[in-house]
Design a protein around this motif. Structure first.
Motif, PDB file in Angstrom:
ATOM      1  N   ALA A  57       0.836  -1.203   0.000  1.00  0.00           N
ATOM      2  CA  ALA A  57       0.000   0.000   0.000  1.00  0.00           C
ATOM      3  C   ALA A  57       0.870   1.252   0.000  1.00  0.00           C
ATOM      4  CB  ALA A  57      -0.933   0.003   1.217  1.00  0.00           C
ATOM      5  N   LEU A  58       1.923   1.243   0.811  1.00  0.00           N
ATOM      6  CA  LEU A  58       2.842   2.384   0.856  1.00  0.00           C
ATOM      7  C   LEU A  58       3.585   2.546  -0.463  1.00  0.00           C
ATOM      8  CD1 LEU A  58       4.293   1.844   4.446  1.00  0.00           C
ATOM      9  CD2 LEU A  58       2.877   3.768   3.709  1.00  0.00           C
ATOM     10  N   LEU A  59       4.023   1.434  -1.037  1.00  0.00           N
ATOM     11  CA  LEU A  59       4.728   1.493  -2.317  1.00  0.00           C
ATOM     12  C   LEU A  59       3.809   2.019  -3.424  1.00  0.00           C
ATOM     13  CD1 LEU A  59       6.871  -1.796  -2.318  1.00  0.00           C
ATOM     14  CD2 LEU A  59       7.572   0.535  -1.738  1.00  0.00           C
ATOM     15  N   ASN A  60       2.555   1.626  -3.384  1.00  0.00           N
ATOM     16  CA  ASN A  60       1.596   2.123  -4.379  1.00  0.00           C
ATOM     17  C   ASN A  60       1.415   3.634  -4.260  1.00  0.00           C
ATOM     18  OD1 ASN A  60       0.237   0.224  -6.292  1.00  0.00           O
ATOM     19  ND2 ASN A  60      -0.006  -0.982  -4.424  1.00  0.00           N
ATOM     20  N   ASP A  61       1.372   4.141  -3.025  1.00  0.00           N
ATOM     21  CA  ASP A  61       1.270   5.583  -2.834  1.00  0.00           C
ATOM     22  C   ASP A  61       2.505   6.285  -3.400  1.00  0.00           C
ATOM     23  OD1 ASP A  61      -1.187   5.466  -1.646  1.00  0.00           O
ATOM     24  OD2 ASP A  61      -0.459   5.637   0.397  1.00  0.00           O
ATOM     25  N   PHE A  62       3.684   5.701  -3.148  1.00  0.00           N
ATOM     26  CA  PHE A  62       4.921   6.272  -3.669  1.00  0.00           C
ATOM     27  C   PHE A  62       4.914   6.289  -5.199  1.00  0.00           C
ATOM     28  CE2 PHE A  62       9.171   5.295  -5.391  1.00  0.00           C
ATOM     29  CZ  PHE A  62       9.861   6.436  -5.006  1.00  0.00           C
ATOM     30  N   CYS A  63       4.493   5.183  -5.809  1.00  0.00           N
ATOM     31  CA  CYS A  63       4.473   5.079  -7.273  1.00  0.00           C
ATOM     32  C   CYS A  63       3.442   6.029  -7.878  1.00  0.00           C
ATOM     33  CB  CYS A  63       4.175   3.643  -7.694  1.00  0.00           C
ATOM     34  SG  CYS A  63       5.492   2.471  -7.291  1.00  0.00           S
ATOM     35  N   ARG A  64       2.310   6.142  -7.237  1.00  0.00           N
ATOM     36  CA  ARG A  64       1.247   7.016  -7.736  1.00  0.00           C
ATOM     37  C   ARG A  64       1.724   8.469  -7.790  1.00  0.00           C
ATOM     38  NH1 ARG A  64      -1.988   5.621  -4.224  1.00  0.00           N
ATOM     39  NH2 ARG A  64      -2.927   3.893  -5.329  1.00  0.00           N
ATOM     40  N   TYR A  65       2.566   8.848  -6.838  1.00  0.00           N
ATOM     41  CA  TYR A  65       3.031  10.228  -6.750  1.00  0.00           C
ATOM     42  C   TYR A  65       4.256  10.487  -7.638  1.00  0.00           C
ATOM     43  CZ  TYR A  65       4.402  14.684  -4.586  1.00  0.00           C
ATOM     44  OH  TYR A  65       4.731  15.997  -4.370  1.00  0.00           O
ATOM     45  N   GLN A 119      -2.612   7.939   0.702  1.00  0.00           N
ATOM     46  CA  GLN A 119      -4.037   7.735   0.519  1.00  0.00           C
ATOM     47  C   GLN A 119      -4.637   7.513   1.907  1.00  0.00           C
ATOM     48  OE1 GLN A 119      -5.877   7.423  -2.599  1.00  0.00           O
ATOM     49  NE2 GLN A 119      -4.060   8.505  -3.296  1.00  0.00           N
ATOM     50  N   THR A 120      -5.861   7.986   2.117  1.00  0.00           N
ATOM     51  CA  THR A 120      -6.500   7.814   3.424  1.00  0.00           C
ATOM     52  C   THR A 120      -6.557   6.346   3.822  1.00  0.00           C
ATOM     53  OG1 THR A 120      -7.864   9.775   3.075  1.00  0.00           O
ATOM     54  CG2 THR A 120      -8.597   8.221   4.756  1.00  0.00           C
ATOM     55  N   THR A 122      -4.530   3.976   2.999  1.00  0.00           N
ATOM     56  CA  THR A 122      -3.196   3.516   3.383  1.00  0.00           C
ATOM     57  C   THR A 122      -2.874   3.944   4.801  1.00  0.00           C
ATOM     58  OG1 THR A 122      -2.452   3.725   1.087  1.00  0.00           O
ATOM     59  CG2 THR A 122      -0.751   3.535   2.769  1.00  0.00           C
ATOM     60  N   TRP A 123      -3.111   5.212   5.104  1.00  0.00           N
ATOM     61  CA  TRP A 123      -2.792   5.727   6.434  1.00  0.00           C
ATOM     62  C   TRP A 123      -3.572   4.981   7.510  1.00  0.00           C
ATOM     63  CZ3 TRP A 123       0.864   8.834   8.300  1.00  0.00           C
ATOM     64  CH2 TRP A 123       0.713   9.319   9.601  1.00  0.00           C
ATOM     65  N   ASP A 124      -4.848   4.751   7.261  1.00  0.00           N
ATOM     66  CA  ASP A 124      -5.672   4.044   8.242  1.00  0.00           C
ATOM     67  C   ASP A 124      -5.209   2.612   8.467  1.00  0.00           C
ATOM     68  OD1 ASP A 124      -7.180   6.307   8.510  1.00  0.00           O
ATOM     69  OD2 ASP A 124      -8.805   5.633   7.212  1.00  0.00           O
ATOM     70  N   ALA A 125      -4.561   2.025   7.448  1.00  0.00           N
ATOM     71  CA  ALA A 125      -4.136   0.632   7.557  1.00  0.00           C
ATOM     72  C   ALA A 125      -2.871   0.469   8.374  1.00  0.00           C
ATOM     73  CB  ALA A 125      -3.909   0.029   6.162  1.00  0.00           C
ATOM     74  N   ILE A 126      -2.140   1.568   8.561  1.00  0.00           N
ATOM     75  CA  ILE A 126      -0.900   1.488   9.328  1.00  0.00           C
ATOM     76  C   ILE A 126      -1.234   1.557  10.807  1.00  0.00           C
ATOM     77  CG2 ILE A 126       1.343   2.551   9.759  1.00  0.00           C
ATOM     78  CD1 ILE A 126       1.086   3.806   6.953  1.00  0.00           C
ATOM     79  N   PRO A 127      -0.791   0.591  11.612  1.00  0.00           N
ATOM     80  CA  PRO A 127      -1.164   0.582  13.023  1.00  0.00           C
ATOM     81  C   PRO A 127      -0.496   1.721  13.786  1.00  0.00           C
ATOM     82  CG  PRO A 127       0.512  -1.078  12.611  1.00  0.00           C
ATOM     83  CD  PRO A 127       0.109  -0.525  11.260  1.00  0.00           C
ATOM     84  N   ASP A 128      -1.097   2.110  14.924  1.00  0.00           N
ATOM     85  CA  ASP A 128      -0.519   3.162  15.754  1.00  0.00           C
ATOM     86  C   ASP A 128       0.540   2.552  16.656  1.00  0.00           C
ATOM     87  OD1 ASP A 128      -2.199   5.345  14.870  1.00  0.00           O
ATOM     88  OD2 ASP A 128      -3.807   4.193  15.776  1.00  0.00           O
ATOM     89  N   TRP A 129       1.602   2.140  16.047  1.00  0.00           N
ATOM     90  CA  TRP A 129       2.691   1.453  16.727  1.00  0.00           C
ATOM     91  C   TRP A 129       3.767   2.474  17.091  1.00  0.00           C
ATOM     92  CZ3 TRP A 129       6.414  -1.113  12.774  1.00  0.00           C
ATOM     93  CH2 TRP A 129       6.482  -0.313  11.628  1.00  0.00           C
ATOM     94  N   PHE A 130       4.735   2.038  17.844  1.00  0.00           N
ATOM     95  CA  PHE A 130       5.763   2.943  18.352  1.00  0.00           C
ATOM     96  C   PHE A 130       6.533   3.671  17.253  1.00  0.00           C
ATOM     97  CE2 PHE A 130      10.050   3.810  19.915  1.00  0.00           C
ATOM     98  CZ  PHE A 130       9.767   4.557  21.042  1.00  0.00           C
ATOM     99  N   PRO A 131       7.072   2.994  16.222  1.00  0.00           N
ATOM    100  CA  PRO A 131       7.822   3.728  15.187  1.00  0.00           C
ATOM    101  C   PRO A 131       6.983   4.796  14.485  1.00  0.00           C
ATOM    102  CG  PRO A 131       8.257   1.386  15.021  1.00  0.00           C
ATOM    103  CD  PRO A 131       7.108   1.549  15.974  1.00  0.00           C
ATOM    104  N   LYS A 132       5.712   4.500  14.223  1.00  0.00           N
ATOM    105  CA  LYS A 132       4.861   5.492  13.573  1.00  0.00           C
ATOM    106  C   LYS A 132       4.665   6.702  14.481  1.00  0.00           C
ATOM    107  CE  LYS A 132       0.207   6.206  11.733  1.00  0.00           C
ATOM    108  NZ  LYS A 132      -1.112   5.604  11.535  1.00  0.00           N
ATOM    109  N   GLY A 146      -2.455  12.180   9.667  1.00  0.00           N
ATOM    110  CA  GLY A 146      -1.278  12.542   8.886  1.00  0.00           C
ATOM    111  C   GLY A 146      -1.169  14.013   8.538  1.00  0.00           C
ATOM    112  N   LYS A 147      -2.072  14.850   9.056  1.00  0.00           N
ATOM    113  CA  LYS A 147      -2.047  16.279   8.734  1.00  0.00           C
ATOM    114  C   LYS A 147      -0.812  16.923   9.363  1.00  0.00           C
ATOM    115  CE  LYS A 147      -5.987  18.261   8.850  1.00  0.00           C
ATOM    116  NZ  LYS A 147      -7.256  18.862   9.344  1.00  0.00           N
TER     117      LYS A 147
END
Length: 222
Positions: A57-65, A119-120, A122-132, A146-147
């Motif tokens: 999902a993250l790679l797709n966002d990168f490619c789309r941009y 993408q919204t 994508t962001w929602d799919a990433i867990p609220d984990w420590f690195p994030k 992500g704002k």
């Protein structure tokens, strides 16, 4: 595609996919042959299907941009992950859970640093984990949406007899929230807010305070 195993009966399995299945597209890829699928079941030792889903999902966002292809993006971020964390070459089919987490973290930091939008979904799919959480605090991005330009929100009250321009964050629990979600936190209460968004505030150690430059910074009263 990714999904969850629902039922097994002999040599037949039933899988509930996370997204709709485009059989016509699969037939085109199969070029007239019988489509073949591979079933990988997570055994807890290697990268999980959920981690792979987030990476793609993250790679797709990168490619789309940027216009990169997925193959190019995969090569780029594998190389970045190896260089950043000094690890050996790896495959997304069987690397460790730890390596999968490091690659997600590397992609996230790259996208943050280069202002590449998510993408919204994508962001929602990433867990609220420590690195994030760490990345969001460092880049002042809202951990929920992500704002940019987010506040450092404290679990404890910081304004009682304290100079809010010179707060020592060590030992405090913090999270990075945009003004909208910061206001919502106060409106519905901290416990409800954390339960609703599955947020886990970070406890600031001396090392984290130093890394995130949180020794003496201006903040907002909780």
């Amino acid at each position: 595609m990714f999904g969850r195993l629902q039922k097994v009966q002999g040599n037949k399995v039933e899988i509930e996919l996370d997204d709709e299945f485009d059989f016509n597209k699969v037939e085109r890829f199969a070029n007239g042959k019988q489509p073949v699928v591979e079933l990988n079941v997570n055994d807890g030792r290697t990268i999980t299907p959920d981690q792979r889903k987030k990476i793609w999902a993250l790679l797709n966002d990168f490619c789309r941009y940027t216009g990169y292809s997925l193959d190019e993006a995969e090569i780029l971020f594998k190389s970045l992950t190896r260089s950043k964390y000094n690890i050996e070459s790896f495959s997304l089919s069987n690397c460790s859970v730890t390596t999968g987490s490091l690659m997600i973290e590397a992609i996230l930091e790259f996208l943050f640093d280069n202002d590449i939008p998510f993408q919204t979904k994508t962001w929602d799919a990433i867990p609220d984990w420590f690195p994030k959480q760490m990345l969001c605090i460092k880049k002042r991005l809202c951990v929920i949406c992500g704002k940019p330009g987010a506040d450092i929100a404290h679990v404890q009250t910081v304004g009682m007899g304290r100079n809010r321009a010179k707060i020592n964050h060590t030992g405090m629990y913090i999270m990075s929230l945009c003004r909208e979600h910061h206001t919502l936190q106060h409106t519905i209460g901290l416990a409800t807010f954390m339960e609703t968004f599955h947020i886990k505030p970070i406890k600031v150690t001396e090392e984290i305070a130093k890394e995130l430059h949180l020794g003496k910074v201006k903040s907002h009263e909780e």
